[in-house]
Scaffold this motif. Structure first.
Motif: not given
Length: 179
Positions: A53, A158-159, A162
Motif C-alpha cells: 500500500i 487506492g480505492w 480505502l
C-alpha cells in the motif's frame, strides 16, 4: 531476534534477486519464511501487506523493511542493493539482445512462455499466503471484498485499500482482542 550484518543481507537478497525470473516475491517468501525461517508466514504477510500500500515496487519495499528490521538503515540499503544490482545488469544485457532479435518468432514464443511461468509463481505465492487466512476465517471476507473491488469493479489500488481497510482493521482488532 536474530541479527544479520549488512553483508549477510546483501548476499541473501542477491540470491533472491537472481533466483526470481518473472518476479522474486515467491523466492523471497520461500527464502525468508520456509528456508531461512527469519520471518514467520504471518510476519511475511503483514510486512508484504504494508509494502503493497506504499509507493514503489513491493519487493523493494519488502527488502527495505526486512533489511532495516535486522540491521537498521545500512541493512535496508544492503538488502535493496543485493536485490537489484544483479537483475539490473542482466536486464540491461537482455535489452540490448532484444533490440536486435525481437522480430524473431521464436523469441516472441519464448517470451509468452516465460510470462505464463511468472503468473504461476505469483499465483502459487498467493495461495500459500491464503492458507494463513484459514486460521481466522472471517478474514476471507476481506479477501472477497478486495478481489471483487479490484477484479469486478476494476478499482485502482487506492480505492481498494480505502474500501477493504476498515473491514480488515475491524476484523484484525476483534481477532487480537479475542486471543
Amino acid at each position: 531476534m536474530k541479527k544479520f550484518t549488512p553483508l549477510e543481507l546483501f548476499i541473501s537478497f542477491s540470491k533472491i534477486g537472481m533466483s526470481g525470473f518473472g518476479g522474486v516475491l515467491p523466492w523471497a517468501r520461500r527464502t525468508l519464511v520456509e528456508r531461512d525461517k527469519v520471518l514467520t508466514s504471518e510476519e511475511f504477510s503483514a510486512i508484504l501487506g504494508i509494502c503493497q500500500i506504499v509507493p514503489g515496487p513491493n519487493i523493494v519495499n519488502l527488502a527495505v523493511c526486512v533489511g532495516s528490521r535486522f540491521a537498521g538503515a545500512r541493512g535496508a540499503i544492503a538488502a535493496v542493493m543485493g536485490l537489484t544490482l544483479g537483475p539490473i545488469s542482466i536486464v540491461m544485457l537482455l535489452a540490448l539482445l532484444y533490440e536486435h532479435y525481437s522480430n524473431l518468432e521464436s523469441v516472441k514464443g519464448l517470451l509468452r512462455g516465460i510470462s505464463a511461468v511468472g503468473v504461476g509463481l505469483i499465483a502459487s505465492t498467493g495461495f500459500k499466503m491464503l492458507k494463513d487466512e484459514f486460521r481466522y476465517p472471517a478474514m476471507f471476507l476481506v479477501v472477497i471484498v478486495t478481489m471483487i473491488s479490484a477484479s469486478y469493479f476494476h478499482l485502482g489500488l487506492g480505492w481498494v485499500v480505502l474500501i477493504s481497510s476498515p473491514l480488515a482493521l475491524t476484523l484484525a482488532w476483534k481477532k487480537a482482542h479475542s486471543e
